[in-house]
Design an enzyme around this catalytic site. Sequence first.
Site, PDB file in Angstrom:
ATOM      1  N   SER A  81      -1.053   4.322   1.689  1.00 24.88           N
ATOM      2  CA  SER A  81      -1.745   3.700   0.859  1.00 24.88           C
ATOM      3  C   SER A  81      -1.882   4.345  -0.767  1.00 24.88           C
ATOM      4  CB  SER A  81      -3.112   3.207   1.196  1.00 24.88           C
ATOM      5  OG  SER A  81      -3.587   2.119   0.227  1.00 24.88           O
ATOM      6  N   ARG A  97      -4.018   8.772   9.630  1.00 30.08           N
ATOM      7  CA  ARG A  97      -3.520   9.292   8.315  1.00 30.08           C
ATOM      8  C   ARG A  97      -4.178  10.701   8.250  1.00 30.08           C
ATOM      9  NH1 ARG A  97      -5.183   5.521   3.161  1.00 30.08           N
ATOM     10  NH2 ARG A  97      -4.348   4.018   4.435  1.00 30.08           N
TER      11      ARG A  97
END
Length: 558
Positions: A111, A9
């Site tokens: 997310s 990420r």
Amino acid sequence: MTFGTAGLRAAMGAGFSRVNDLTVIQSTQGMYVYLAKCFPDLSSRGLVVGYDTRAQECSGCTSERLARLTAAVMLCKDIPVYLFSTYVPTPFVPYAVKKIGAAAGVMITASHNRKEDNGYKVYWQNGAQISSPHDKEILRCIEENTEPWPESWNEDLVEDSPLRSDPLEDVCRWYMEELRTVCFQRELNTRCPLKFVHSSFHGVGHSYVQRAFQAFGFPPPIPVPEQMNPDPNFSTVSCPNPEEGESVLELSLRLAEREEAKIVLATDPDADRLAVAEQCDKCGWKVFTGNELAALLGWWMLYNWKEAHPDPEDTERVYMLATTVSSKILQALAQKEGFHFQETLPGFKWIGNKIHELTKTGKEVIFSFEESIGFLCGSMVLDKDGVSAAAVVAEMAAHLHTKNITLKQQLQYIYEIYGFHISRTSYVICNDPPTVKRIFTRLRNFEDEGVYPRKCGGYSIAHVRDVTTGYDSSQPDKRSVLPVTKSSQMVTFTFHNGIVATLRTSGTEPKIKYYTEFCAPPGKRDLFSLEDELKKLASALLEEFLEPEKNNLIRRSV
């Protein structure tokens, strides 16, 4: 980039430390090389690929494009790819991996991170997120295959290759059918007078939560119109994380008041987390913490398990799981009710793999959670799932409504029976890794070399556990029972007064998180004094151990 608690990420943009076309191609090439070593039948099993709705206008980088490039790398090596034709909730990828029997799965998502970020989340054949040694071996294979293969850029393969298929329709049908395994009172749901509002936080969740409610027999929840459709800029919220509470739920709460809906449900942008708020008579709204929701959901899942399995001996094979920084309320339930409770390291990858281990031996995991509003009811998916959790919360509220009990009142009953578990969780932002290292090095050499703190805010410390180094003062051999994780920082302090406090670095954001919980025995009901003592210690933990001003840390602002 390295694999953290939720895969790779980082910010989207140019560069080897960013998420972009090149780094995703490199990651997938490494994935292919490693999967080919592990699975002789990779050419028949294939890979599942899903994506969320993130996009960066200035660079043209979108989750969909990155998913198509991921598929192209595999297709150019004649590996079947099950690429979803539209955005899906993150839990659909691990679910599809298990149902289809694929070798692995990739979900392109960041997310609830800020809009600038994106990510590359990898699931293994068992449907759980990858853990050691797979994460390290995939990274090694990525580093050995950084030169893009000629056909890796060929996005047209997604349209032209006979090895590409779309699993969307089948997976949706299978998921909604299997969702009924955690639906216990469907007939009651069809007559429920309660109204529910749902926000998908500009992400993927709207249509999937609508279908989940239908599977449970409910009319669809009322959507927040400004937030029901995808918007990669997350235009109506200060941050796309429903965990931040009332300030980011403003549109949902106001709509609920106009519609006379008592319950608000909010899934995060990739629909793997769930926030819940309940309107309280004359007292505004109660936004439940992840720990409070876990107390309610744990009670509800156990209640229905016992209804279906009246023989007490059946409870012997029942398990509930939680990450070690989450509330110990499930442990209190387990001690009183006779089922098993186990802790894992932070991150649902640890929970998912533990569920896989337990189910192989005939055990049944009926509920798992992490305090950051990540819940799994049952074990049909080996990752947190906001879609199923939303439907389960609605059914629990409908059941309680027939008894004139609110969620807040039921939470109070649970604490009165099993003991109050009062928690405070927050974070500071630190964009300088050397500062983070210095903070935790100081804790390990606080009063002298190798000596941890003995007090905080005047409260004496009974035990220290440091899973970064593997030290645990409460164990006879001073070794941590939980696995050692040298790649991240996490130190837990257990105080003589019963408070447990943990400091840890986030695996997905530049944050140092701190968690505190007061676990009171049943019968101790002086809630005000418990909360006051916890507040004082949490403040001391921040000021004495993290030293925000000295270390230029940014305090939580939302």
